[in-house]
Design a protein around this motif. Structure first.
Motif, PDB file in Angstrom:
ATOM      1  N   ASP A  38       0.804  -1.217   0.000  1.00 49.46           N
ATOM      2  CA  ASP A  38       0.000   0.000   0.000  1.00 49.46           C
ATOM      3  C   ASP A  38       0.842   1.275   0.000  1.00 49.46           C
ATOM      4  O   ASP A  38       0.310   2.373   0.148  1.00 49.46           O
ATOM      5  N   ASN A  39       2.156   1.140  -0.158  1.00 57.51           N
ATOM      6  CA  ASN A  39       3.059   2.270  -0.347  1.00 57.51           C
ATOM      7  C   ASN A  39       3.062   3.235   0.840  1.00 57.51           C
ATOM      8  O   ASN A  39       3.069   4.457   0.666  1.00 57.51           O
ATOM      9  N   ASP A  40       3.092   2.699   2.070  1.00 60.66           N
ATOM     10  CA  ASP A  40       3.237   3.559   3.247  1.00 60.66           C
ATOM     11  C   ASP A  40       4.573   3.325   3.948  1.00 60.66           C
ATOM     12  O   ASP A  40       4.769   3.756   5.089  1.00 60.66           O
ATOM     13  N   ASN A  41       5.489   2.646   3.258  1.00 59.53           N
ATOM     14  CA  ASN A  41       6.845   2.407   3.761  1.00 59.53           C
ATOM     15  C   ASN A  41       6.873   1.552   5.030  1.00 59.53           C
ATOM     16  O   ASN A  41       7.793   1.669   5.849  1.00 59.53           O
ATOM     17  N   ARG A  42       5.902   0.679   5.159  1.00 57.82           N
ATOM     18  CA  ARG A  42       5.886  -0.327   6.221  1.00 57.82           C
ATOM     19  C   ARG A  42       5.564  -1.682   5.600  1.00 57.82           C
ATOM     20  O   ARG A  42       4.774  -1.773   4.648  1.00 57.82           O
ATOM     21  N   ALA A  43       6.191  -2.713   6.109  1.00 57.94           N
ATOM     22  CA  ALA A  43       5.873  -4.057   5.637  1.00 57.94           C
ATOM     23  C   ALA A  43       4.457  -4.428   6.056  1.00 57.94           C
ATOM     24  O   ALA A  43       4.036  -4.152   7.181  1.00 57.94           O
ATOM     25  N   ASP A  44       3.715  -5.034   5.140  1.00 60.11           N
ATOM     26  CA  ASP A  44       2.347  -5.463   5.413  1.00 60.11           C
ATOM     27  C   ASP A  44       2.326  -6.942   5.760  1.00 60.11           C
ATOM     28  O   ASP A  44       3.144  -7.732   5.273  1.00 60.11           O
ATOM     29  N   PHE A  45       1.388  -7.346   6.577  1.00 61.07           N
ATOM     30  CA  PHE A  45       1.223  -8.748   6.922  1.00 61.07           C
ATOM     31  C   PHE A  45       0.573  -9.461   5.739  1.00 61.07           C
ATOM     32  O   PHE A  45      -0.473  -9.039   5.250  1.00 61.07           O
ATOM     33  N   SER A  46       1.186 -10.535   5.287  1.00 63.82           N
ATOM     34  CA  SER A  46       0.670 -11.231   4.103  1.00 63.82           C
ATOM     35  C   SER A  46       0.968 -12.712   4.202  1.00 63.82           C
ATOM     36  O   SER A  46       2.024 -13.120   4.693  1.00 63.82           O
ATOM     37  N   VAL A  47       0.014 -13.507   3.740  1.00 65.00           N
ATOM     38  CA  VAL A  47       0.169 -14.963   3.719  1.00 65.00           C
ATOM     39  C   VAL A  47      -0.363 -15.506   2.398  1.00 65.00           C
ATOM     40  O   VAL A  47      -1.194 -14.878   1.732  1.00 65.00           O
ATOM     41  N   PHE A  48       0.135 -16.666   2.043  1.00 62.00           N
ATOM     42  CA  PHE A  48      -0.368 -17.396   0.875  1.00 62.00           C
ATOM     43  C   PHE A  48      -1.007 -18.678   1.379  1.00 62.00           C
ATOM     44  O   PHE A  48      -0.439 -19.375   2.232  1.00 62.00           O
ATOM     45  N   ARG A  49      -2.205 -18.994   0.863  1.00 62.82           N
ATOM     46  CA  ARG A  49      -2.939 -20.182   1.307  1.00 62.82           C
ATOM     47  C   ARG A  49      -2.883 -21.255   0.219  1.00 62.82           C
ATOM     48  O   ARG A  49      -3.536 -21.141  -0.826  1.00 62.82           O
ATOM     49  N   PRO A  50      -2.126 -22.316   0.428  1.00 61.60           N
ATOM     50  CA  PRO A  50      -1.997 -23.359  -0.601  1.00 61.60           C
ATOM     51  C   PRO A  50      -3.309 -24.055  -0.942  1.00 61.60           C
ATOM     52  O   PRO A  50      -3.478 -24.527  -2.068  1.00 61.60           O
ATOM     53  N   SER A  51      -4.252 -24.110  -0.009  1.00 63.38           N
ATOM     54  CA  SER A  51      -5.491 -24.850  -0.262  1.00 63.38           C
ATOM     55  C   SER A  51      -6.354 -24.199  -1.332  1.00 63.38           C
ATOM     56  O   SER A  51      -7.120 -24.884  -2.021  1.00 63.38           O
ATOM     57  N   ASN A  52      -6.239 -22.872  -1.507  1.00 62.91           N
ATOM     58  CA  ASN A  52      -7.046 -22.193  -2.533  1.00 62.91           C
ATOM     59  C   ASN A  52      -6.231 -21.242  -3.404  1.00 62.91           C
ATOM     60  O   ASN A  52      -6.787 -20.525  -4.237  1.00 62.91           O
ATOM     61  N   ASN A  53      -4.895 -21.210  -3.188  1.00 62.16           N
ATOM     62  CA  ASN A  53      -3.984 -20.373  -3.987  1.00 62.16           C
ATOM     63  C   ASN A  53      -4.319 -18.888  -3.909  1.00 62.16           C
ATOM     64  O   ASN A  53      -4.185 -18.148  -4.887  1.00 62.16           O
ATOM     65  N   VAL A  54      -4.728 -18.445  -2.731  1.00 65.73           N
ATOM     66  CA  VAL A  54      -5.091 -17.043  -2.529  1.00 65.73           C
ATOM     67  C   VAL A  54      -4.036 -16.341  -1.674  1.00 65.73           C
ATOM     68  O   VAL A  54      -3.550 -16.891  -0.691  1.00 65.73           O
ATOM     69  N   TRP A  55      -3.697 -15.121  -2.095  1.00 59.90           N
ATOM     70  CA  TRP A  55      -2.854 -14.227  -1.298  1.00 59.90           C
ATOM     71  C   TRP A  55      -3.769 -13.392  -0.414  1.00 59.90           C
ATOM     72  O   TRP A  55      -4.718 -12.759  -0.890  1.00 59.90           O
ATOM     73  N   TYR A  56      -3.485 -13.364   0.897  1.00 62.73           N
ATOM     74  CA  TYR A  56      -4.224 -12.531   1.844  1.00 62.73           C
ATOM     75  C   TYR A  56      -3.262 -11.493   2.407  1.00 62.73           C
ATOM     76  O   TYR A  56      -2.253 -11.833   3.035  1.00 62.73           O
ATOM     77  N   ILE A  57      -3.580 -10.216   2.179  1.00 63.02           N
ATOM     78  CA  ILE A  57      -2.686  -9.124   2.536  1.00 63.02           C
ATOM     79  C   ILE A  57      -3.444  -8.148   3.430  1.00 63.02           C
ATOM     80  O   ILE A  57      -4.538  -7.694   3.100  1.00 63.02           O
ATOM     81  N   ARG A  58      -2.838  -7.857   4.575  1.00 59.98           N
ATOM     82  CA  ARG A  58      -3.392  -6.852   5.485  1.00 59.98           C
ATOM     83  C   ARG A  58      -2.476  -5.643   5.464  1.00 59.98           C
ATOM     84  O   ARG A  58      -1.378  -5.673   6.020  1.00 59.98           O
ATOM     85  N   GLY A  59      -2.903  -4.590   4.788  1.00 58.66           N
ATOM     86  CA  GLY A  59      -2.083  -3.396   4.714  1.00 58.66           C
ATOM     87  C   GLY A  59      -1.936  -2.741   6.071  1.00 58.66           C
ATOM     88  O   GLY A  59      -2.859  -2.789   6.897  1.00 58.66           O
ATOM     89  N   SER A  60      -0.786  -2.118   6.304  1.00 57.01           N
ATOM     90  CA  SER A  60      -0.578  -1.434   7.579  1.00 57.01           C
ATOM     91  C   SER A  60      -1.509  -0.240   7.717  1.00 57.01           C
ATOM     92  O   SER A  60      -1.711   0.276   8.820  1.00 57.01           O
ATOM     93  N   SER A  61      -2.106   0.205   6.602  1.00 52.35           N
ATOM     94  CA  SER A  61      -3.108   1.276   6.647  1.00 52.35           C
ATOM     95  C   SER A  61      -4.485   0.746   7.044  1.00 52.35           C
ATOM     96  O   SER A  61      -5.420   1.531   7.210  1.00 52.35           O
ATOM     97  N   GLY A  62      -4.629  -0.588   7.171  1.00 53.93           N
ATOM     98  CA  GLY A  62      -5.885  -1.187   7.611  1.00 53.93           C
ATOM     99  C   GLY A  62      -6.709  -1.806   6.505  1.00 53.93           C
ATOM    100  O   GLY A  62      -7.718  -2.463   6.767  1.00 53.93           O
ATOM    101  N   VAL A  63      -6.290  -1.643   5.243  1.00 48.26           N
ATOM    102  CA  VAL A  63      -7.031  -2.190   4.106  1.00 48.26           C
ATOM    103  C   VAL A  63      -6.581  -3.630   3.852  1.00 48.26           C
ATOM    104  O   VAL A  63      -5.386  -3.918   3.867  1.00 48.26           O
ATOM    105  N   SER A  64      -7.527  -4.523   3.603  1.00 53.48           N
ATOM    106  CA  SER A  64      -7.222  -5.931   3.345  1.00 53.48           C
ATOM    107  C   SER A  64      -7.423  -6.255   1.873  1.00 53.48           C
ATOM    108  O   SER A  64      -8.331  -5.721   1.224  1.00 53.48           O
ATOM    109  N   ILE A  65      -6.571  -7.134   1.358  1.00 50.97           N
ATOM    110  CA  ILE A  65      -6.639  -7.573  -0.036  1.00 50.97           C
ATOM    111  C   ILE A  65      -6.616  -9.093  -0.060  1.00 50.97           C
ATOM    112  O   ILE A  65      -5.845  -9.725   0.664  1.00 50.97           O
ATOM    113  N   SER A  66      -7.451  -9.687  -0.881  1.00 49.62           N
ATOM    114  CA  SER A  66      -7.368 -11.123  -1.150  1.00 49.62           C
ATOM    115  C   SER A  66      -7.357 -11.312  -2.660  1.00 49.62           C
ATOM    116  O   SER A  66      -8.190 -10.738  -3.370  1.00 49.62           O
TER     117      SER A  66
END
Length: 324
Positions: A38-66
């Motif tokens: 999210d370009n705020d110069n902080r590492a975001d929490f992110s995981v990859f789920r092998p069971s469904n091949n989805v990336w789950y990203i929690r931006g440090s700004s509070g926005v979530s992406i799947s």
């Protein structure tokens, strides 16, 4: 395909962990950008789920992406800022066809670049210093490591032999010139023998030879002292699954040792990154138990403990790409 590049043997998932350094202002900024979606110069929490091949990203700004992207059976997760917009792009390298597939964060378009061959190791980083991640692979053959880099600045190929076939790749900006250096860790003849780091500095093509750690240690580079250079760092597992992990960090600023007992041998994956945005890499792990939880020492707050639950059991934290 067992593509996690670790010496502990405790990780047996089918996708890779490869650090992508995207250097734009400093070595530490590059470490953030590999995980900064999210370009705020902080590492975001992110995981990859092998069971469904989805990336789950929690931006440090509070926005979530799947985002569903890639395949756990064939792909290495290789996030980085390939389009140079300051945000990490979701990207994979497919071992079966040697193609890099990504979603450009600048315009949400899809790209595919053929570079590499089955059996290579992807090591995408910014080798030419243009603030864009370069596609790059290592090929082990004939007793040596050959690095192949597709320069994003010119589109030309760089090929260089550096390291032995049995070394571990540990590229980083060790000289602080905003370009990634070829570097390897060479284990000793036994798991407890002295390991040696060999670094070819891109600023002057000089070779640094630094003994650090032992052969069974895991390499966890980062800028832990905030001097804009990659520090040599390793994590040592304990004797039992309940034993603590021990972090040994060599400050590039003065050669001094930092040591931390942090994490558990049997349950944690190393996820060091700059989560608090202070310009220093934080010692961190992701625990598979308890539905997946990040634990980190806040370097900007006198190493106070940070805790954030993200993911679920059997996910893979993207930040573990930087453990070799």
């Amino acid at each position: 395909m067992n593509s996690i590049l670790t010496k502990s043997g405790k990780i047996s998932v089918v996708f890779a962990c490869v650090l992508l350094l995207v250097v734009s202002a400093s070595a530490q900024l590059s470490l953030r950008k590999a995980l900064d979606f999210d370009n705020d110069n902080r590492a975001d929490f992110s995981v990859f789920r092998p069971s469904n091949n989805v990336w789950y990203i929690r931006g440090s700004s509070g926005v979530s992406i799947s985002q569903a992207f890639g395949s756990s059976n064939t792909d290495y997760q290789t996030p980085g800022d390939y389009d140079g917009d300051g945000k990490s792009d979701i990207c994979v390298w497919r071992d079966t066809d040697g193609v890099w597939y990504r979603i450009n964060s600048s315009n949400n378009t899809f790209s595919g670049v053929a570079f590499g061959a089955s059996g290579d190791e992807p090591v995408a980083r910014d080798f030419d210093g243009d603030a864009k991640t370069d596609q790059a692979v290592i090929r082990r053959s004939g007793g040596v490591m050959t690095w192949y880099v597709l320069r994003s600045t010119t589109g030309t190929l760089l090929a260089a032999q550096f390291g032995a076939e049995t070394d571990y790749a540990t590229p980083g900006d060790y000289d602080g010139d905003l370009k990634i250096d070829f570097a390897v860790q060479r284990p000793g003849t036994t798991p407890t023998a002295q390991a040696i780091f060999y670094i070819l500095q891109s600023s002057n093509n000089s070779l640094s030879v630094i003994p650090w750690g032992i052969g069974s240690d895991m390499v966890v580079p980062g800028d832990y002292d905030g001097d804009n250079k990659t520090d040599i760092a390793v994590v040592r597992e304990g004797a039992t699954t309940n034993s603590a992990l021990t972090w040994y960090i060599r400050n590039s600023s003065n050669g001094a040792l930092q040591a931390f007992a942090f994490g558990a041998t049997g349950s944690d994956l190393n996820t060091q990154a700059d989560y608090d945005g202070d310009g220093k890499t934080d010692v961190a792990v992701w625990r598979d138990a308890n539905n997946g939880t990040f634990y980190w020492l806040r370097s900007g707050s006198a190493n106070a403990l940070g805790v954030f639950q993200w993911g679920t059991t059997n996910d893979f934290p993207i930040a573990s790409y930087d453990t070799h």
